[in-house]
Design a protein around this motif. Structure first.
Motif, PDB file in Angstrom:
ATOM      1  N   UNK A   1      63.352  40.005 -35.512  1.00 17.92           N
ATOM      2  CA  UNK A   1      61.997  39.454 -35.610  1.00 17.92           C
ATOM      3  C   UNK A   1      60.959  40.473 -35.163  1.00 17.92           C
ATOM      4  N   UNK A   2      61.237  41.157 -34.060  1.00 18.89           N
ATOM      5  CA  UNK A   2      60.300  42.150 -33.536  1.00 18.89           C
ATOM      6  C   UNK A   2      60.085  43.286 -34.536  1.00 18.89           C
ATOM      7  N   UNK A   3      61.164  43.788 -35.124  1.00 17.77           N
ATOM      8  CA  UNK A   3      61.064  44.903 -36.077  1.00 17.77           C
ATOM      9  C   UNK A   3      60.352  44.459 -37.353  1.00 17.77           C
ATOM     10  N   UNK A   4      60.761  43.318 -37.904  1.00 13.31           N
ATOM     11  CA  UNK A   4      60.185  42.866 -39.172  1.00 13.31           C
ATOM     12  C   UNK A   4      58.692  42.564 -39.032  1.00 13.31           C
ATOM     13  N   UNK A   5      58.332  41.835 -37.973  1.00 15.40           N
ATOM     14  CA  UNK A   5      56.923  41.494 -37.780  1.00 15.40           C
ATOM     15  C   UNK A   5      56.113  42.707 -37.339  1.00 15.40           C
ATOM     16  N   UNK A   6      56.687  43.505 -36.443  1.00 16.45           N
ATOM     17  CA  UNK A   6      55.974  44.660 -35.923  1.00 16.45           C
ATOM     18  C   UNK A   6      55.678  45.711 -36.979  1.00 16.45           C
ATOM     19  N   UNK A   7      56.563  45.787 -37.971  1.00 15.25           N
ATOM     20  CA  UNK A   7      56.392  46.791 -39.037  1.00 15.25           C
ATOM     21  C   UNK A   7      55.833  46.179 -40.317  1.00 15.25           C
ATOM     22  N   UNK A   8      55.510  44.885 -40.269  1.00 18.90           N
ATOM     23  CA  UNK A   8      54.940  44.232 -41.452  1.00 18.90           C
ATOM     24  C   UNK A   8      55.848  44.291 -42.660  1.00 18.90           C
TER      25      UNK A   8
END
Length: 208
Positions: free
Chosen positions: A192-199
């Motif tokens: 979740x952090x990677x997907x949301x953080x990197x759009x």
């Protein structure tokens, strides 16, 4: 006979991984590995011929899964599916190959002096493939213009820390050992952090 050989080799690799991780290559004795594995010392030389070969086998026991872990990045076009599978695979390596992962980390921190050149080359090619795939997703608008290098390093660090710093993580969480649910929770959080953080956007997202 083949089953006995496989069982013995598994026991040897597990024992060797633990000793190399805890004491380093130079301080580890084959006799101690044999005692830990409950296998006669001559049998270790029968299977691996030398301490050097055994050390390589320990490295291969974790580098082979590491190389396989990036297949979703290589083969899948959807960045959400690929990154989710990659993060999950990396965490499973930390769970299932914790000691060997520490041996690999120690080897890298020492400058990779004993890392076999063919393994080093394969890992370098893997890194270049991952960076190229990230760059292609950015070019397609499937990911924000983040640093592909630092994204890869972040995933490495976030997943491998569960092996290299397992003792500290367990202390903080007041547990003797992390459970399957702990690793599942970690995978969900990191993804979740990677997907949301990197759009990151799915290939099925038609809003582009």
């Amino acid at each position: 006979m083949a089953r006995v050989r496989e069982r013995n080799q598994t026991a040897i690799i597990e024992a060797a991984s633990q000793y190399f991780a805890q004491f380093g290559y130079a301080a580890t004795k084959v006799a101690d590995i044999a005692k830990q594995a409950n296998i006669p010392k001559p049998n270790i030389y029968y299977y691996y011929n030398s301490k050097d070969n055994l050390y390589r086998a320990v490295l291969e026991s974790v580098t082979e899964p590491l190389l396989q872990a990036s297949k979703p990045i290589q083969e899948l076009d959807d960045p959400i599916e690929a990154l989710t599978a990659y993060i999950q695979a990396k965490l499973m390596i930390s769970r299932d190959h914790a000691y060997a992962s520490k041996v690999f980390a120690n080897e890298v921190m020492s400058g990779g002096q004993s890392l076999p050149k063919d393994i080093e080359q394969e890992l370098q090619q893997q890194s270049e493939m991952i960076i190229a795939k990230f760059d292609s997703w950015i070019a397609q608008g499937r990911m924000e213009a983040v640093s592909s290098h630092h994204l890869m390093f972040t995933i490495w660090a976030a997943t491998q820390t569960y092996a290299d710093f397992g003792w500290q993580i367990c202390r903080v969480m007041k547990k003797n050992k992390l459970t399957k649910q702990d690793y599942s929770d970690a995978a969900e959080f990191l993804t979740t952090m990677i997907l949301k953080g990197c759009g990151v956007k799915s290939i099925n997202d038609n809003s582009l």
